[in-house]
Design an enzyme around this catalytic site. Structure first.
Site, PDB file in Angstrom:
ATOM      1  N   CYS A 110       0.818  -1.310   0.007  1.00 31.36           N
ATOM      2  CA  CYS A 110      -0.155  -0.055  -0.122  1.00 31.36           C
ATOM      3  C   CYS A 110       0.897   1.455  -0.097  1.00 31.36           C
ATOM      4  CB  CYS A 110      -0.948  -0.113   1.282  1.00 31.36           C
ATOM      5  SG  CYS A 110      -2.083  -1.411   1.296  1.00 31.36           S
ATOM      6  N   HIS A 244      -3.469   7.159   3.224  1.00 32.11           N
ATOM      7  CA  HIS A 244      -3.687   6.125   2.862  1.00 32.11           C
ATOM      8  C   HIS A 244      -5.442   5.698   3.111  1.00 32.11           C
ATOM      9  CE1 HIS A 244      -3.950   1.983   1.467  1.00 32.11           C
ATOM     10  NE2 HIS A 244      -3.813   1.123   2.697  1.00 32.11           N
ATOM     11  N   ASN A 274     -10.202  -0.096   0.750  1.00 31.72           N
ATOM     12  CA  ASN A 274      -8.706  -0.022   0.466  1.00 31.72           C
ATOM     13  C   ASN A 274      -8.247  -0.529  -0.581  1.00 31.72           C
ATOM     14  OD1 ASN A 274      -6.061  -0.282   0.826  1.00 31.72           O
ATOM     15  ND2 ASN A 274      -6.226  -1.285   3.126  1.00 31.72           N
TER      16      ASN A 274
HETATM   17  O1  UT7 Z   1      -3.357  -1.232   3.845  1.00 26.85           O
HETATM   18  C1  UT7 Z   1      -3.205  -1.976   5.070  1.00 26.85           C
HETATM   19  C2  UT7 Z   1      -4.168  -2.973   5.046  1.00 26.85           C
HETATM   20  N1  UT7 Z   1      -4.885  -3.496   6.248  1.00 26.85           N
HETATM   21  C3  UT7 Z   1      -5.334  -2.471   7.264  1.00 26.85           C
HETATM   22  O2  UT7 Z   1      -5.470  -1.416   7.242  1.00 26.85           O
HETATM   23  C4  UT7 Z   1      -6.226  -3.193   8.373  1.00 26.85           C
HETATM   24  C5  UT7 Z   1      -6.171  -2.400   9.697  1.00 26.85           C
HETATM   25  N2  UT7 Z   1      -7.174  -2.824  10.611  1.00 26.85           N
HETATM   26  C6  UT7 Z   1      -8.424  -2.519  10.694  1.00 26.85           C
HETATM   27  O3  UT7 Z   1      -8.868  -1.795   9.800  1.00 26.85           O
HETATM   28  C7  UT7 Z   1      -9.371  -3.397  11.630  1.00 26.85           C
HETATM   29  O4  UT7 Z   1      -8.679  -4.263  12.590  1.00 26.85           O
HETATM   30  C8  UT7 Z   1     -10.447  -4.153  11.214  1.00 26.85           C
HETATM   31  C9  UT7 Z   1     -11.469  -3.370  10.475  1.00 26.85           C
HETATM   32  C10 UT7 Z   1      -9.733  -5.286   9.848  1.00 26.85           C
HETATM   33  C11 UT7 Z   1     -10.948  -5.086  12.204  1.00 26.85           C
HETATM   34  O5  UT7 Z   1     -11.726  -3.999  13.097  1.00 26.85           O
HETATM   35  P1  UT7 Z   1     -11.501  -4.398  14.607  1.00 26.85           P
HETATM   36  O6  UT7 Z   1     -12.429  -3.200  15.420  1.00 26.85           O
HETATM   37  O7  UT7 Z   1     -10.233  -4.419  15.104  1.00 26.85           O
HETATM   38  O8  UT7 Z   1     -12.424  -5.772  14.893  1.00 26.85           O
HETATM   39  P2  UT7 Z   1     -11.780  -7.080  15.377  1.00 26.85           P
HETATM   40  O9  UT7 Z   1     -11.041  -7.745  14.418  1.00 26.85           O
HETATM   41  O10 UT7 Z   1     -11.409  -6.911  16.563  1.00 26.85           O
HETATM   42  O11 UT7 Z   1     -13.220  -7.870  15.416  1.00 26.85           O
HETATM   43  C12 UT7 Z   1     -14.251  -7.539  16.276  1.00 26.85           C
HETATM   44  C13 UT7 Z   1     -15.427  -8.537  16.121  1.00 26.85           C
HETATM   45  C14 UT7 Z   1     -14.775 -10.081  16.134  1.00 26.85           C
HETATM   46  O12 UT7 Z   1     -15.891 -10.795  16.635  1.00 26.85           O
HETATM   47  P3  UT7 Z   1     -15.937 -11.506  18.321  1.00 26.85           P
HETATM   48  O13 UT7 Z   1     -14.588 -12.002  18.390  1.00 26.85           O
HETATM   49  O14 UT7 Z   1     -15.744  -9.929  19.084  1.00 26.85           O
HETATM   50  O15 UT7 Z   1     -16.952 -11.954  18.686  1.00 26.85           O
HETATM   51  C15 UT7 Z   1     -14.774 -10.544  14.614  1.00 26.85           C
HETATM   52  O16 UT7 Z   1     -15.077 -11.702  14.352  1.00 26.85           O
HETATM   53  O17 UT7 Z   1     -15.977  -8.321  14.948  1.00 26.85           O
HETATM   54  C16 UT7 Z   1     -16.097  -9.645  14.206  1.00 26.85           C
HETATM   55  N3  UT7 Z   1     -16.084  -9.243  12.497  1.00 26.85           N
HETATM   56  C17 UT7 Z   1     -16.807  -9.091  12.007  1.00 26.85           C
HETATM   57  N4  UT7 Z   1     -18.558  -8.802  12.015  1.00 26.85           N
HETATM   58  C18 UT7 Z   1     -19.179  -8.712  11.112  1.00 26.85           C
HETATM   59  C19 UT7 Z   1     -14.777  -9.313  11.972  1.00 26.85           C
HETATM   60  N5  UT7 Z   1     -15.100  -8.946  10.833  1.00 26.85           N
HETATM   61  C20 UT7 Z   1     -16.306  -9.046  10.669  1.00 26.85           C
HETATM   62  C21 UT7 Z   1     -17.467  -8.578   9.385  1.00 26.85           C
HETATM   63  N6  UT7 Z   1     -18.600  -8.477   9.886  1.00 26.85           N
HETATM   64  N7  UT7 Z   1     -16.809  -8.351   8.274  1.00 26.85           N
END
Ligand code: UT7
Length: 325
Positions: A110, A244, A274
């Site tokens: 990225c 970004h 993204n």
């Molecule tokens: O260019 C660089 C590329 N990458 C990035 O920039 C990614 C950077 N990271 C992020 O943007 C965030 O960490 C994410 C958007 C990927 C995730 O957000 P988060 O607030 O850190 O959520 P999490 O991973 O802690 O997940 C929270 C909950 C989980 O459920 P439990 O374990 O709390 O029951 C996940 O299983 O949300 C669940 N979850 C979803 N639920 C609905 C994860 N993905 C989804 C989804 N829909 N798509």
């Protein structure tokens, strides 16, 4: 003497995929995606190829700059995965637009656009070039796991391009790499050798989102602070930040950490998700064509991604770009 940005262009696929459509494919919903990421929709390639998009963005940027393909001295394409392993996507763009200069690719995930700007700076400083085309484009829909809800909702296809000419508008630039193949990785996935003794991995994106999130929030603030200071400026001097476009929460947290008003951050992550290395030049082009960038404006740009890489720079807007294409 380094460069000024003479023109910008962009290209995105026609097909708009909404959060509701994704909800029918994996267990997710519009509310979760919007509140956790700020993304409402993304563009996904159906009929278009990566080559179609890179060529379209290149032509738009050339037209916006008023530069002919024959005037180009170098083409750099930043992409994680060109149309072919070889020739480079840069070489394919060169052929398609009818240029004759040298061309190559750079892969810094990225952060690729800022890496390409840094490379171009070296060519300008050595007086090897007068006009350079940079095209940054990824088509991650080909390499994400469409069954993994934690990643497939985040990405989209598309990108942008810039034409650079001799000038003094690059005020500072910095790139970093923190080698780490655990938190964000896309394996090649295919190996034709009958002798190779290692197991093949699926060629899909693997990411520990939380780890990347923490890295990103820190990297954006650190990177932007560093280049502002290197340019001999303060945060108050910055007119626009083109960050970004990965997650609106990362952008909001960075604005807060930097003490730069949030309104100065250009955001289009809601429409495109993204788009990897395409994200910063796609945002720059939209800010340019929206008429937001005025001659002399100070713009900070920052990206982060797999590697783990970061790239940050401060430019002065030359105001040379012609009317929107
Ligand atoms: O260019 C660089 C590329 N990458 C990035 O920039 C990614 C950077 N990271 C992020 O943007 C965030 O960490 C994410 C958007 C990927 C995730 O957000 P988060 O607030 O850190 O959520 P999490 O991973 O802690 O997940 C929270 C909950 C989980 O459920 P439990 O374990 O709390 O029951 C996940 O299983 O949300 C669940 N979850 C979803 N639920 C609905 C994860 N993905 C989804 C989804 N829909 N798509």
């Amino acid at each position: 003497m380094s460069f000024s940005i003479l023109g910008t262009g962009k290209a995105v696929p026609e097909y708009v995929m909404t959060n509701d459509e994704l909800s029918g494919m994996v267990e997710t919903n519009d509310e979760w995606i919007r509140t956790r990421t700020g993304i409402q929709e993304r563009r996904i390639c159906k009929g278009e190829t990566l080559t179609d998009l890179t060529v379209r963005a290149a032509k738009e940027a050339l037209q916006n700059a008023g530069v002919e393909p024959s005037q180009l001295d170098l083409i750099i394409c930043s992409t994680m995965r060109g149309e072919n392993v070889t020739p480079s996507q840069g070489a394919v763009i060169q052929k398609e637009i009818g240029a004759t200069c040298a061309a190559f690719d750079v892969n810094a995930a990225c952060s690729g656009f800022i890496y390409a700007l840094d490379i171009a700076d070296g060519y300008f400083v050595r007086k090897r070039v007068r006009y350079v085309l940079i095209v940054s484009m990824d088509n991650l829909s080909n390499i994400i796991d469409w069954k993994d809800r934690s990643t497939c909702v985040l990405f989209g296809d598309g990108g942008g391009a810039v034409v650079l000419g001799e000038g003094d508008d690059l005020l500072s630039i910095d790139i970093t790499t923190e080698g780490n193949d655990q938190v964000l990785r896309i394996p090649h996935g295919s190996n034709s050798s009958p002798f190779y003794e290692h197991e093949e991995e699926r060629a899909v994106l693997h990411m520990a989102g939380n780890e990347v999130y923490k890295f990103a929030v820190n990297a954006m603030a650190t990177g932007i602070k560093k280049v502002i200071a290197q340019a001999g400026l303060t945060e108050d001097d910055v007119d626009h930040v083109i960050p970004h476009q990965a997650n609106i929460r990362i952008i909001n947290a960075s604005a807060k950490n930097l003490g730069i008003p949030r309104e100065k951050f250009f955001c289009n992550v809601n429409h495109y998700g993204n788009t990897s290395s395409g994200s910063v030049p796609l945002a720059l082009d939209e800010a340019n064509h929206a008429g937001l960038l005025k001659k002399g404006d100070i713009i900070a740009m920052c990206a982060f991604g797999a590697g783990l890489t970061t790239g940050s720079c401060v430019i002065r807007w030359s105001g040379n770009a012609k009317d929107p294409v």
